[in-house]
Design a protein around this motif. Sequence first.
Motif, PDB file in Angstrom:
ATOM      1  N   PRO A 217       0.829  -1.209   0.000  1.00  0.00           N
ATOM      2  CA  PRO A 217       0.000   0.000   0.000  1.00  0.00           C
ATOM      3  C   PRO A 217       0.864   1.260   0.000  1.00  0.00           C
ATOM      4  N   ASN A 218       0.304   2.349  -0.505  1.00  0.00           N
ATOM      5  CA  ASN A 218       0.986   3.630  -0.452  1.00  0.00           C
ATOM      6  C   ASN A 218       1.025   4.152   0.981  1.00  0.00           C
ATOM      7  N   ASN A 219       1.916   5.093   1.228  1.00  0.00           N
ATOM      8  CA  ASN A 219       1.940   5.751   2.527  1.00  0.00           C
ATOM      9  C   ASN A 219       0.583   6.382   2.819  1.00  0.00           C
ATOM     10  N   ASN A 220       0.054   6.108   4.005  1.00  0.00           N
ATOM     11  CA  ASN A 220      -1.210   6.701   4.433  1.00  0.00           C
ATOM     12  C   ASN A 220      -0.921   7.651   5.586  1.00  0.00           C
ATOM     13  N   PRO A 221      -1.014   8.959   5.388  1.00  0.00           N
ATOM     14  CA  PRO A 221      -0.686   9.907   6.458  1.00  0.00           C
ATOM     15  C   PRO A 221      -1.503   9.711   7.724  1.00  0.00           C
ATOM     16  N   LYS A 224       0.181   5.217  10.128  1.00  0.00           N
ATOM     17  CA  LYS A 224       1.594   4.867   9.952  1.00  0.00           C
ATOM     18  C   LYS A 224       1.923   3.505  10.546  1.00  0.00           C
ATOM     19  N   THR A 225       0.911   2.695  10.831  1.00  0.00           N
ATOM     20  CA  THR A 225       1.144   1.356  11.382  1.00  0.00           C
ATOM     21  C   THR A 225       1.268   0.299  10.288  1.00  0.00           C
ATOM     22  N   ARG A 226       1.043   0.690   9.033  1.00  0.00           N
ATOM     23  CA  ARG A 226       1.019  -0.282   7.938  1.00  0.00           C
ATOM     24  C   ARG A 226       2.404  -0.446   7.313  1.00  0.00           C
ATOM     25  N   LEU A 227       2.652  -1.640   6.781  1.00  0.00           N
ATOM     26  CA  LEU A 227       3.895  -1.942   6.076  1.00  0.00           C
ATOM     27  C   LEU A 227       3.732  -1.492   4.623  1.00  0.00           C
ATOM     28  N   SER A 228       4.034  -0.237   4.396  1.00  0.00           N
ATOM     29  CA  SER A 228       3.744   0.436   3.134  1.00  0.00           C
ATOM     30  C   SER A 228       4.954   0.452   2.200  1.00  0.00           C
ATOM     31  N   ILE A 291       7.400   7.012   9.786  1.00  0.00           N
ATOM     32  CA  ILE A 291       7.296   6.115   8.629  1.00  0.00           C
ATOM     33  C   ILE A 291       6.633   4.809   9.042  1.00  0.00           C
ATOM     34  N   LEU A 292       7.031   4.282  10.196  1.00  0.00           N
ATOM     35  CA  LEU A 292       6.393   3.088  10.755  1.00  0.00           C
ATOM     36  C   LEU A 292       6.400   3.213  12.261  1.00  0.00           C
ATOM     37  N   GLU A 293       5.221   3.097  12.853  1.00  0.00           N
ATOM     38  CA  GLU A 293       5.116   3.170  14.310  1.00  0.00           C
ATOM     39  C   GLU A 293       4.100   2.153  14.810  1.00  0.00           C
ATOM     40  N   LEU A 294       4.277   1.750  16.047  1.00  0.00           N
ATOM     41  CA  LEU A 294       3.333   0.876  16.739  1.00  0.00           C
ATOM     42  C   LEU A 294       2.559   1.748  17.714  1.00  0.00           C
ATOM     43  N   GLN A 295       1.246   1.608  17.724  1.00  0.00           N
ATOM     44  CA  GLN A 295       0.400   2.514  18.489  1.00  0.00           C
ATOM     45  C   GLN A 295      -0.348   1.768  19.584  1.00  0.00           C
ATOM     46  N   TYR A 296      -0.574   2.475  20.693  1.00  0.00           N
ATOM     47  CA  TYR A 296      -1.173   1.860  21.878  1.00  0.00           C
ATOM     48  C   TYR A 296      -2.252   2.766  22.477  1.00  0.00           C
ATOM     49  N   PRO A 297      -3.390   2.851  21.811  1.00  0.00           N
ATOM     50  CA  PRO A 297      -4.507   3.604  22.397  1.00  0.00           C
ATOM     51  C   PRO A 297      -5.108   2.830  23.568  1.00  0.00           C
ATOM     52  N   ALA A 298      -6.070   3.428  24.223  1.00  0.00           N
ATOM     53  CA  ALA A 298      -6.718   2.785  25.373  1.00  0.00           C
ATOM     54  C   ALA A 298      -7.168   1.376  25.008  1.00  0.00           C
ATOM     55  N   GLY A 299      -6.832   0.410  25.861  1.00  0.00           N
ATOM     56  CA  GLY A 299      -7.183  -0.985  25.618  1.00  0.00           C
ATOM     57  C   GLY A 299      -6.069  -1.788  24.991  1.00  0.00           C
ATOM     58  N   SER A 375       2.340   5.598  24.893  1.00  0.00           N
ATOM     59  CA  SER A 375       3.420   6.041  24.011  1.00  0.00           C
ATOM     60  C   SER A 375       3.525   5.174  22.767  1.00  0.00           C
ATOM     61  N   ASN A 376       3.759   5.808  21.622  1.00  0.00           N
ATOM     62  CA  ASN A 376       4.053   5.077  20.402  1.00  0.00           C
ATOM     63  C   ASN A 376       5.451   4.480  20.488  1.00  0.00           C
ATOM     64  N   ILE A 377       5.678   3.403  19.765  1.00  0.00           N
ATOM     65  CA  ILE A 377       7.030   2.919  19.508  1.00  0.00           C
ATOM     66  C   ILE A 377       7.320   3.219  18.042  1.00  0.00           C
ATOM     67  N   ILE A 378       8.295   4.080  17.804  1.00  0.00           N
ATOM     68  CA  ILE A 378       8.619   4.492  16.445  1.00  0.00           C
ATOM     69  C   ILE A 378       9.714   3.585  15.915  1.00  0.00           C
ATOM     70  N   LYS A 379       9.384   2.782  14.935  1.00  0.00           N
ATOM     71  CA  LYS A 379      10.349   1.868  14.325  1.00  0.00           C
ATOM     72  C   LYS A 379      11.192   2.574  13.272  1.00  0.00           C
ATOM     73  N   LEU A 380      10.567   3.438  12.482  1.00  0.00           N
ATOM     74  CA  LEU A 380      11.265   4.170  11.423  1.00  0.00           C
ATOM     75  C   LEU A 380      10.753   5.598  11.392  1.00  0.00           C
ATOM     76  N   ARG A 381      11.690   6.562  11.323  1.00  0.00           N
ATOM     77  CA  ARG A 381      11.281   7.952  11.150  1.00  0.00           C
ATOM     78  C   ARG A 381      12.273   8.686  10.252  1.00  0.00           C
ATOM     79  N   LEU A 382      11.838   9.826   9.751  1.00  0.00           N
ATOM     80  CA  LEU A 382      12.566  10.501   8.691  1.00  0.00           C
ATOM     81  C   LEU A 382      13.940  10.993   9.115  1.00  0.00           C
ATOM     82  N   ALA A 383      14.111  11.476  10.354  1.00  0.00           N
ATOM     83  CA  ALA A 383      15.416  12.007  10.761  1.00  0.00           C
ATOM     84  C   ALA A 383      16.509  10.961  10.570  1.00  0.00           C
ATOM     85  N   ASP A 384      16.220   9.724  10.896  1.00  0.00           N
ATOM     86  CA  ASP A 384      17.166   8.625  10.693  1.00  0.00           C
ATOM     87  C   ASP A 384      17.516   8.498   9.213  1.00  0.00           C
TER      88      ASP A 384
END
Length: 506
Positions: A217-221, A224-228, A291-299, A375-384
């Motif tokens: 899939p294309n990047n979805n703004p 960011k949890t998808r393997l795009s 670019i890729l993050e793991l998200q942890y909302p309530a629950g 808190s999100n866990i950011i696996k990939l981000r642009l600064a890197d």
Amino acid sequence: MKLKYMIACTLGLITGISSCTLDYNPVSDFSDVTMGEKDDSGATNPFKNREEMFTQYTALYNRMRDNQEHWYLDALLLGDAHADNAYGGTTGAEVVPFETNSIDGGNSVIDRDWSRYLTDIATANKIIFYIDGVPDPTFAQSERNRWKAEAKIYRGMILFDMTRIWGSIPVITTIAGDITSDNIEEVYPSYFPKQNTQAEVYAQIEKDLTEALADAPNNNPADKTRLSKTVARALLAKVYAEKTLRDYAKVITYCDQVLADGISLEKEYDTLFGMNATNTDCKARNTSESILELQYPAGNGNWVNWMFGRNLANWEESFTWAKWVTPSRDLIKAYEDEGDQVRYEESIVYYECKWSNYYPANHYPFMYKCRSSYSNIIKLRLADILLLKAEALILKESPDLSGAASILNQIRNRAKLKPLSATVTSSKEAMITALLKERRLELAFEGQRWFDLCRLDKVESVMNSVYRKDSGRKAQAYAFDSNSYLLPLPQSAIDQNENLVQNPGY
């Protein structure tokens, strides 16, 4: 399954047993087929329809989100506490060796990570191997292609993590079937695979990621949890920066493609890791930089946060014992020497606690990039990725120091720091030093530092000197040398599989 059990099965075959079903598959969490239909070749597909494959597809994303120990906790222990950014943090026998450079094949963290990474690969392989044969005419080919592409990105990402840690590893791209007297010679290697060279591992990573670009899939703004496609491009930029496949032109190309996908730096650094004003949620999800993050909302709480410090959403939760990955004096000094208050305050926090393993209990520093169960866990981000482009510009055959300086200054500007001096930007060696420092201050506690030192051949020079200048670090057990760039394979895996060979030096 132990090797001796395999031998026992083989002996049983010799004495007249026509087949034996193994009760444990060391390279896949699925062995005995309990559902499904046979195709024309007689092979059994365990997934009868789209719904069953969707369960497997969902399981892949659930593993990525929920298995935080090896993906994040252990990644930071290796990436930061085995480097100069942090101390182990606790007195646990499994943690201290990362700080003192005394890791061996019996380490329980190494054993856990090896096993879980292999299970990650098995999860992806089930999708890749079976999805085209699911006998469901309502299961659109476009959707099959997309899910397979996402699974290939996942497998490529796991193989990348593994080969950077262990070097030569088994490249497993199939599903082990049941062993019978007719196929034992053919199937045996699937249960007890040999290691592939790093060149072979990287070739598979490259193949998985490039093939996935067509159908991912294309990047979805907004998600960011998808393997795009953007995730695949960011990973390819990182892969081509490594020594085995090093191609700086491709690093630059894929970095530029990540930017073209709409990824941009956040204006303020604290947006990436901060909490809202009431500490009831993280400050932002799906940032422009992510670019890729793991998200942890309530629950879906991020439970690993309390392994590093306080849970800001539940102040007293599990704050009675020493935490992992304690910021080092050397890193704190690096922030102070640079005058980098912005990133310092977002990376390190001080609390009063009940232990004094490394600092006085009344003013104890903690890793601060994972602050709560939200808190999100950011696996990939642009600064890197941008800093990797700068690295490529510095180190390519015809260096572009001006272009690299522009990127470093962009990152520094966000941190409210002055641009690099002309003395620095006019020297290749000075720019390499500046790049490493910038990556250290920007990406501290994101599991990057150790691999930066390895990639740029700085392990010996940096790590053998830090013990002398950092008064809080536990004593160095062994000097770092050329064998230190890879970690030991777990001894339990070698005991189980006689085809595995321990890395030199262990």
